[in-house]
Enzyme design. Structure first.
Site, PDB file in Angstrom:
ATOM      1  N   ASP A  12       6.195   6.153  -0.261  1.00 55.22           N
ATOM      2  CA  ASP A  12       5.852   5.476   0.846  1.00 55.22           C
ATOM      3  C   ASP A  12       4.713   5.077   1.265  1.00 55.22           C
ATOM      4  O   ASP A  12       3.678   6.070   1.368  1.00 55.22           O
ATOM      5  CB  ASP A  12       6.675   6.107   2.180  1.00 55.22           C
ATOM      6  CG  ASP A  12       7.022   5.203   3.427  1.00 55.22           C
ATOM      7  OD1 ASP A  12       6.550   3.805   3.306  1.00 55.22           O
ATOM      8  OD2 ASP A  12       7.598   5.546   4.088  1.00 55.22           O
ATOM      9  N   ASP A  13       4.116   3.873   1.045  1.00 56.64           N
ATOM     10  CA  ASP A  13       2.842   3.296   1.468  1.00 56.64           C
ATOM     11  C   ASP A  13       1.730   3.918   0.334  1.00 56.64           C
ATOM     12  O   ASP A  13       0.848   4.698   0.849  1.00 56.64           O
ATOM     13  CB  ASP A  13       2.524   3.785   2.830  1.00 56.64           C
ATOM     14  CG  ASP A  13       3.001   2.736   3.665  1.00 56.64           C
ATOM     15  OD1 ASP A  13       4.007   2.191   3.432  1.00 56.64           O
ATOM     16  OD2 ASP A  13       2.347   2.392   4.914  1.00 56.64           O
ATOM     17  N   CYS A  52       7.608  -2.194   4.652  1.00 57.05           N
ATOM     18  CA  CYS A  52       8.883  -1.238   4.263  1.00 57.05           C
ATOM     19  C   CYS A  52      10.096  -1.768   4.299  1.00 57.05           C
ATOM     20  O   CYS A  52      10.786  -1.727   2.951  1.00 57.05           O
ATOM     21  CB  CYS A  52       8.711  -0.021   5.488  1.00 57.05           C
ATOM     22  SG  CYS A  52      10.067   1.238   5.174  1.00 57.05           S
ATOM     23  N   ASP A 223       6.863   1.926  -2.355  1.00 63.63           N
ATOM     24  CA  ASP A 223       7.355   0.786  -2.045  1.00 63.63           C
ATOM     25  C   ASP A 223       6.401  -0.259  -2.059  1.00 63.63           C
ATOM     26  O   ASP A 223       6.705  -1.539  -1.757  1.00 63.63           O
ATOM     27  CB  ASP A 223       8.264   0.979  -0.636  1.00 63.63           C
ATOM     28  CG  ASP A 223       7.320   1.521   0.514  1.00 63.63           C
ATOM     29  OD1 ASP A 223       6.159   2.092   0.247  1.00 63.63           O
ATOM     30  OD2 ASP A 223       7.739   1.417   1.637  1.00 63.63           O
ATOM     31  N   HIS A 224       5.297  -0.144  -1.482  1.00 63.86           N
ATOM     32  CA  HIS A 224       3.803  -1.171  -1.382  1.00 63.86           C
ATOM     33  C   HIS A 224       2.830  -0.325  -1.494  1.00 63.86           C
ATOM     34  O   HIS A 224       2.776   0.835  -1.083  1.00 63.86           O
ATOM     35  CB  HIS A 224       4.237  -2.174  -0.478  1.00 63.86           C
ATOM     36  CG  HIS A 224       4.316  -1.647   0.763  1.00 63.86           C
ATOM     37  ND1 HIS A 224       3.374  -0.979   1.877  1.00 63.86           N
ATOM     38  CD2 HIS A 224       5.345  -1.313   1.667  1.00 63.86           C
ATOM     39  CE1 HIS A 224       3.651  -0.571   2.633  1.00 63.86           C
ATOM     40  NE2 HIS A 224       5.015  -0.579   2.830  1.00 63.86           N
TER      41      HIS A 224
END
Length: 455
Positions: A12-13, A52, A223-224
């Site tokens: 995540d992130d 997200c 995710d990014h």
């Protein structure tokens, strides 16, 4: 051949540049690096949105954010879409979510099993449910498709005492912050959170090694990127993507082909013996996993919707990218804001505010990613690249139309969007990070905006 189990581990992130296997020697990602040595590393993998929920919805539906409906944070997938839970169940799989969800509605995402993240002492975020995952690996009889979704390294980060800038790797987009103590401290905490996620991933891989056989496909991604969150720059949209599949994927290999999060579900369906769905945006990259170096996508696309985040402003952007060139259009840039005004003072206040909040971003951006991977030099005025720019622009507008975009590409059309009901951050209300003058509060009325039904 027996249908393989499929596991997708999603961090995540985390920036694609913050992995050993992607060239950062100062961060501990030994578990991901191991997967890269044992499988295939992708150098050109993308999500369409650096935020997200919209990023995850692409993985689970095979469609870009505007088509699947989740194009602003905290919004829902369209209720008529058949997601991974339906598609993979129809192919004989159990579909499991272990960890962070952040997608809705439940009618679209009907997991066979779903385990929430679990509390853990002395760490800033909850942990993935390792005990539940182990119990499942021990007892499962059916082939399964499992998404293990971590809450790391997303902030809140660890508190690292006496951080040293020399322990951080800097890039053209952040090297000016080397002497910024607050930035260095945050980055040190972020690196420590990455290390914590590496520990979680090591735990998962140990369980895979102990309980599952070689007929297990394992994907790792994040995710990014956090450094480009809410933007359509590569630092936000380019993602790490590593796939291990013993006896199918040759170890230590690399693919430079363009792939996208929308391609994941079609690929999983393909592997499971299913046929692609005609209305899905994504394409199967199974041939790449089998060693065939073929084009999967000519283009990948990106979407930016600044509304419904804490800094909500009217500043939508769209991106189109091939292997070498990238075109960005910022539809409410300051240079065209006067043409976007509606004549309604209360609406125009927010349109002007959005343009001023991003005053350094021009209407058009064009980058030669081969020579400028960090997008530092805008080439829109380069006379030799005008035909490249025009082709990308027209293909972007065609894609937007096919997606049912609320923007049509024209200057002078700047619709604002709002959630149905009371959910979300409304433009004419304060958020914890953005204050609205009392004179303009609660002035937006029906007819001033487009209501998003599935918000």
């Amino acid at each position: 051949m027996k249908k393989p189990n499929m596991i997708f581990y999603l961090a995540d992130d985390q920036d694609v540049y913050d992995y050993g296997c992607y060239g950062n020697e100062k961060v501990n990602t030994s578990a991901v690096d191991r997967l890269a040595k044992e499988g295939m590393l992708f150098t050109s993998a993308f999500t369409a949105q650096a935020i997200c929920a919209p990023s995850r919805s692409q993985l689970f539906t095979g469609n870009y954010p505007l088509k699947n409906g989740c194009f602003a944070n905290h919004t829902a997938t369209r209720p008529d879409i058949k997601s991974v839970t339906t598609q993979m169940k129809n192919l004989g799989y159990e579909v499991v979510l272990a960890g962070k969800s952040h997608v809705k509605p439940e009618s679209v995402y009907q997991w066979d099993r779903e385990w929430e993240p679990v509390p853990k002492k002395d760490v800033p975020r909850e942990y993935i449910p390792l005990d539940s995952i182990e119990g499942y690996f021990k007892t499962t009889k059916k082939p399964f498709c499992m998404f293990i979704t971590s809450k790391y390294p997303h902030g809140k980060y660890f508190d690292v005492e006496n951080p040293n800038a020399n322990d951080i790797k800097f890039y053209p987009f952040n090297e000016h912050k080397k002497k910024d103590k607050a930035f260095v401290k945050s980055k040190a905490g972020y690196y420590r959170s990455i290390e914590e996620d590496n520990t979680q991933l090591e735990g998962v891989l140990k369980l895979v090694d102990n309980y599952l056989n070689d007929n297990t496909l394992f994907v790792y991604s994040a995710d990014h990127g956090v450094s480009g969150k809410f933007t359509v720059k590569d630092i936000g949209l380019k993602v790490p993507f590593v796939v291990r599949w013993p006896k199918v994927i040759k170890s230590g290999t690399t693919s430079n082909q363009l792939i996208h999060y929308t391609d994941v579900l079609p690929t999983f369906m393909n592997i499971a013996g299913g046929n692609p769905i005609e209305d899905m945006d994504g394409n199967s990259f199974l041939p790449l996993l089998k060693g065939q170096d073929v084009q999967v996508n000519q283009y990948v696309y990106g979407v930016r919707t600044n509304q419904n985040i804490l800094n909500s402003e009217v500043f939508p952007s769209r991106m189109i990218r091939n292997q070498r060139y990238k075109y960005i259009r910022n539809f409410n840039s300051l240079e065209v804001v006067e043409q976007n005004l509606t004549g309604k003072p209360n609406v125009d206040y927010f349109i002007k505010r959005g343009a001023k909040a991003h005053k350094k971003e021009p209407l058009e951006e064009l980058y030669d990613l081969q020579n400028d991977p960090f997008e530092q030099h805008n080439l829109t005025q380069n006379p030799e690249l005008q035909s490249v720019k025009e082709k990308l622009k027209q293909d972007l507008f065609s894609w937007m139309k096919s997606q049912g975009d609320f923007l049509d590409g024209n200057i002078g059309n700047m619709p604002i969007i709002t959630p149905k009901g009371k959910k979300g951050f409304k433009l004419d209300q304060d958020t914890p990070r953005r204050k609205i003058p009392d004179s303009i509060k609660s002035t937006l009325k029906k007819g001033d905006y487009i209501v998003i039904e599935h918000w």
